[in-house]
Design a protein around this motif. Structure first.
Motif, PDB file in Angstrom:
ATOM      1  N   ILE A  76       0.859  -1.182   0.000  1.00  0.00           N
ATOM      2  CA  ILE A  76       0.000   0.000   0.000  1.00  0.00           C
ATOM      3  C   ILE A  76       0.895   1.232   0.000  1.00  0.00           C
ATOM      4  O   ILE A  76       1.835   1.324   0.800  1.00  0.00           O
ATOM      5  CB  ILE A  76      -0.978   0.013   1.199  1.00  0.00           C
ATOM      6  CG1 ILE A  76      -1.925   1.209   1.100  1.00  0.00           C
ATOM      7  CG2 ILE A  76      -0.256  -0.007   2.539  1.00  0.00           C
ATOM      8  CD1 ILE A  76      -3.106   1.135   2.053  1.00  0.00           C
ATOM      9  N   SER A  77       0.638   2.140  -0.941  1.00  0.00           N
ATOM     10  CA  SER A  77       1.442   3.347  -1.102  1.00  0.00           C
ATOM     11  C   SER A  77       0.579   4.566  -0.819  1.00  0.00           C
ATOM     12  O   SER A  77      -0.568   4.651  -1.279  1.00  0.00           O
ATOM     13  CB  SER A  77       2.009   3.439  -2.523  1.00  0.00           C
ATOM     14  OG  SER A  77       2.824   2.321  -2.805  1.00  0.00           O
ATOM     15  N   ILE A  78       1.138   5.507  -0.056  1.00  0.00           N
ATOM     16  CA  ILE A  78       0.426   6.725   0.310  1.00  0.00           C
ATOM     17  C   ILE A  78       1.042   7.903  -0.447  1.00  0.00           C
ATOM     18  O   ILE A  78       2.261   8.135  -0.368  1.00  0.00           O
ATOM     19  CB  ILE A  78       0.504   6.973   1.834  1.00  0.00           C
ATOM     20  CG1 ILE A  78      -0.017   5.754   2.598  1.00  0.00           C
ATOM     21  CG2 ILE A  78      -0.284   8.224   2.206  1.00  0.00           C
ATOM     22  CD1 ILE A  78      -1.458   5.396   2.321  1.00  0.00           C
ATOM     23  N   PHE A  79       0.203   8.637  -1.176  1.00  0.00           N
ATOM     24  CA  PHE A  79       0.636   9.788  -1.950  1.00  0.00           C
ATOM     25  C   PHE A  79       0.046  11.064  -1.349  1.00  0.00           C
ATOM     26  O   PHE A  79      -1.028  11.036  -0.730  1.00  0.00           O
ATOM     27  CB  PHE A  79       0.177   9.665  -3.408  1.00  0.00           C
ATOM     28  CG  PHE A  79       0.864   8.565  -4.174  1.00  0.00           C
ATOM     29  CD1 PHE A  79       1.951   8.839  -4.987  1.00  0.00           C
ATOM     30  CD2 PHE A  79       0.418   7.256  -4.077  1.00  0.00           C
ATOM     31  CE1 PHE A  79       2.589   7.828  -5.687  1.00  0.00           C
ATOM     32  CE2 PHE A  79       1.048   6.236  -4.776  1.00  0.00           C
ATOM     33  CZ  PHE A  79       2.133   6.527  -5.590  1.00  0.00           C
ATOM     34  N   ASN A  80       0.738  12.185  -1.559  1.00  0.00           N
ATOM     35  CA  ASN A  80       0.179  13.463  -1.130  1.00  0.00           C
ATOM     36  C   ASN A  80      -0.557  14.115  -2.291  1.00  0.00           C
ATOM     37  O   ASN A  80      -0.696  13.531  -3.379  1.00  0.00           O
ATOM     38  CB  ASN A  80       1.263  14.378  -0.552  1.00  0.00           C
ATOM     39  CG  ASN A  80       2.337  14.752  -1.577  1.00  0.00           C
ATOM     40  OD1 ASN A  80       2.143  14.620  -2.788  1.00  0.00           O
ATOM     41  ND2 ASN A  80       3.487  15.204  -1.088  1.00  0.00           N
ATOM     42  N   ASP A  81      -1.007  15.360  -2.082  1.00  0.00           N
ATOM     43  CA  ASP A  81      -1.827  16.044  -3.076  1.00  0.00           C
ATOM     44  C   ASP A  81      -1.032  16.439  -4.310  1.00  0.00           C
ATOM     45  O   ASP A  81      -1.613  16.814  -5.342  1.00  0.00           O
ATOM     46  CB  ASP A  81      -2.468  17.285  -2.451  1.00  0.00           C
ATOM     47  CG  ASP A  81      -3.876  17.526  -2.974  1.00  0.00           C
ATOM     48  OD1 ASP A  81      -4.438  16.608  -3.592  1.00  0.00           O
ATOM     49  OD2 ASP A  81      -4.404  18.642  -2.795  1.00  0.00           O
ATOM     50  N   ASP A  82       0.290  16.396  -4.203  1.00  0.00           N
ATOM     51  CA  ASP A  82       1.145  16.714  -5.350  1.00  0.00           C
ATOM     52  C   ASP A  82       1.615  15.459  -6.060  1.00  0.00           C
ATOM     53  O   ASP A  82       2.588  15.506  -6.832  1.00  0.00           O
ATOM     54  CB  ASP A  82       2.361  17.527  -4.879  1.00  0.00           C
ATOM     55  CG  ASP A  82       1.976  18.890  -4.327  1.00  0.00           C
ATOM     56  OD1 ASP A  82       1.031  19.497  -4.874  1.00  0.00           O
ATOM     57  OD2 ASP A  82       2.597  19.331  -3.346  1.00  0.00           O
ATOM     58  N   ASP A  83       0.953  14.355  -5.796  1.00  0.00           N
ATOM     59  CA  ASP A  83       1.262  13.076  -6.428  1.00  0.00           C
ATOM     60  C   ASP A  83       2.658  12.566  -6.082  1.00  0.00           C
ATOM     61  O   ASP A  83       3.241  11.770  -6.819  1.00  0.00           O
ATOM     62  CB  ASP A  83       1.118  13.165  -7.949  1.00  0.00           C
ATOM     63  CG  ASP A  83      -0.266  13.626  -8.357  1.00  0.00           C
ATOM     64  OD1 ASP A  83      -1.237  12.980  -7.939  1.00  0.00           O
ATOM     65  OD2 ASP A  83      -0.369  14.641  -9.063  1.00  0.00           O
ATOM     66  N   GLN A  84       3.187  12.988  -4.960  1.00  0.00           N
ATOM     67  CA  GLN A  84       4.481  12.496  -4.500  1.00  0.00           C
ATOM     68  C   GLN A  84       4.261  11.322  -3.553  1.00  0.00           C
ATOM     69  O   GLN A  84       3.396  11.368  -2.682  1.00  0.00           O
ATOM     70  CB  GLN A  84       5.254  13.606  -3.789  1.00  0.00           C
ATOM     71  CG  GLN A  84       5.605  14.784  -4.676  1.00  0.00           C
ATOM     72  CD  GLN A  84       6.198  15.928  -3.894  1.00  0.00           C
ATOM     73  OE1 GLN A  84       5.877  16.143  -2.735  1.00  0.00           O
ATOM     74  NE2 GLN A  84       7.069  16.698  -4.543  1.00  0.00           N
ATOM     75  N   LEU A  85       5.065  10.271  -3.725  1.00  0.00           N
ATOM     76  CA  LEU A  85       4.978   9.107  -2.852  1.00  0.00           C
ATOM     77  C   LEU A  85       5.503   9.481  -1.468  1.00  0.00           C
ATOM     78  O   LEU A  85       6.665   9.863  -1.315  1.00  0.00           O
ATOM     79  CB  LEU A  85       5.781   7.953  -3.442  1.00  0.00           C
ATOM     80  CG  LEU A  85       5.817   6.655  -2.633  1.00  0.00           C
ATOM     81  CD1 LEU A  85       4.417   6.094  -2.429  1.00  0.00           C
ATOM     82  CD2 LEU A  85       6.708   5.622  -3.314  1.00  0.00           C
TER      83      LEU A  85
END
Length: 416
Positions: free
Chosen positions: A134-143
């Motif tokens: 499971i990968s979590i990204f922020n609002d800027d599409d950065q991992l």
């Protein structure tokens, strides 16, 4: 950016990996207290039965309620991408924003606490067994970070027993894991090639043993009774501290100070490698968030600066000393590296942790990056460790590795 573009980024990333093994990405400094578990276990390495809920919680120490999104991918036994398309292993949709969060209350450190449970309204469930990321990204599409987990089904029974090492050179320092897989209700095709096992000590994938083939078959059983191939260094019981009351010194805390936030100074630790083994109950590297006078510790427990100090001669051959545990997923990062202080003649470091009860240990990494967990704490066969054995199987013509069994044992029952 659009959610479709985020999904495209993940697909490109997976394609780029090709046959490379995927690694977990550790979070930046503003992400803390990642709690990853099933509904019935406190483990930070979720190994869940098919259909069991999954719970991921973490704090963002930013104070501006940032948005986060999650993506789930399926992997083979060796952590290379599987050939399944998303609809074959996931019911519903991922790449969704984590909507459940709440802000800290009455704390010096401002943070937002995020909660993701699967299944949920968008992601209805996972359909097949095996390895997942499971990968979590922020609002800027950065991992931001990623975590591994496993889904299994009970198709075979896995017997696990812990023995003293059969190698006389390490009989007092190592523990050997014996395995018996009973497949009386499951037909294996070419088990020596198609059955794979993974042995995990204290939920630490960094020291797990993989790619061990069955030593021999006995009727409907696959038997592993190796001398060295399935043996682990015993290690030592974890050190621990508790700071559920930030205003007073507690277990393992020598004294406190209030600056921008509370600072907790732990008692100075010393090497235990050359000492006699002493039983010291621990929770095998795990941690539990606790705080006095709190109704909801997830948002009322405060963050404190924890100061670690180790009395150890300065290392001069390029080695590094780290403090780690399940609280940081056994990561070796600059934040948890101890630096030598010539004035105090101590190795020291300090970083923020949420109030709670923590297990930790000091480890050494040499100049080539090789980890030595017992260099400071020692290795003893008497140490109480938890072991999990995962059994994978890929049938002829199958497109992914199934996880068909799970066994568990503790070295508290170790025998010769």
């Amino acid at each position: 950016m659009t959610s479709q573009f985020k999904y495209f980024i993940v697909l490109v990333f997976i394609s780029f990996l090709g046959n490379a093994q995927v690694e977990e990405i550790n979070p930046p400094n503003y992400i803390k207290t990642i709690s990853f578990k099933g509904s019935t276990t406190e483990s930070q390495l979720p190994i869940l039965k098919l259909g069991e809920p999954l719970l991921l919680e973490f704090d963002a120490l930013l104070g501006n309620e940032p948005d986060f999104y999650y993506v789930i991918e399926h992997y083979n036994y060796d952590w290379t991408p599987s050939n399944l398309v998303k609809s074959e292993y996931l019911s519903g949709f991922d790449n969704q924003r984590i909507q459940d969060y709440k802000n800290s209350f009455n704390t010096y450190q401002i943070y937002s606490h995020y909660i993701l449970q699967i299944p949920n309204q968008q992601t209805r469930g996972l359909l097949v067994t095996g390895n997942y990321l499971i990968s979590i990204f922020n609002d800027d599409d950065q991992l931001v970070f990623s975590r591994k987990f496993m889904i299994y089904e009970d198709r075979v029974s896995v017997g696990v027993s812990v023995k003293r090492s059969r190698d006389v050179k390490s009989i007092d320092q190592k523990q050997s894991v014996d395995i018996v897989i009973n497949n009386s209700n499951f037909n294996f095709n070419n088990p020596l090639e198609n059955v794979k096992s993974l042995i995990v000590q204290n939920n630490n994938l960094n020291t797990a043993i993989s790619n061990v083939k069955p030593q021999y078959t006995l009727g409907n059983q696959l038997v592993y009774k190796y001398t060295t191939e399935t043996s682990f260094w015993g290690g030592n019981e974890y050190l621990y501290f508790e700071n559920k009351d930030v205003r007073a010194a507690n277990v393992g805390v020598q004294f406190i100070d209030l600056k921008d936030i509370y600072h907790n100074y732990l008692f100075i630790n010393t090497p235990r490698a050359n000492q006699i083994y002493t039983y010291n109950p621990d929770i095998n590297g795990n941690f539990v968030i606790t705080a006095v006078d709190s109704e909801d510790v997830s948002i009322e427990a405060d963050y404190t600066m924890i100061h670690f100090a180790l009395e150890h001669p300065e290392l001069t051959n390029g080695e590094s000393i780290y403090v780690y545990g399940n609280y940081n997923n056994y990561a070796l990062e600059p934040d948890n590296q101890l630096l030598y202080n010539a004035e105090t003649r101590l190795y020291e470091t300090a970083f923020r942790l949420k109030q709670g009860f923590y297990n930790y240990k000091y480890v050494v990494v040499d100049k080539n990056g090789v980890l030595n967990e017992g260099a400071i704490s020692g290795n003893y066969y008497q140490t109480e460790n938890n072991y999990k054995v995962l059994v994978y199987y890929r049938d002829l013509g199958a497109r992914y590795d199934r996880l068909i069994g799970l066994g568990e044992a503790s070295s508290v029952d170790i025998s010769n």
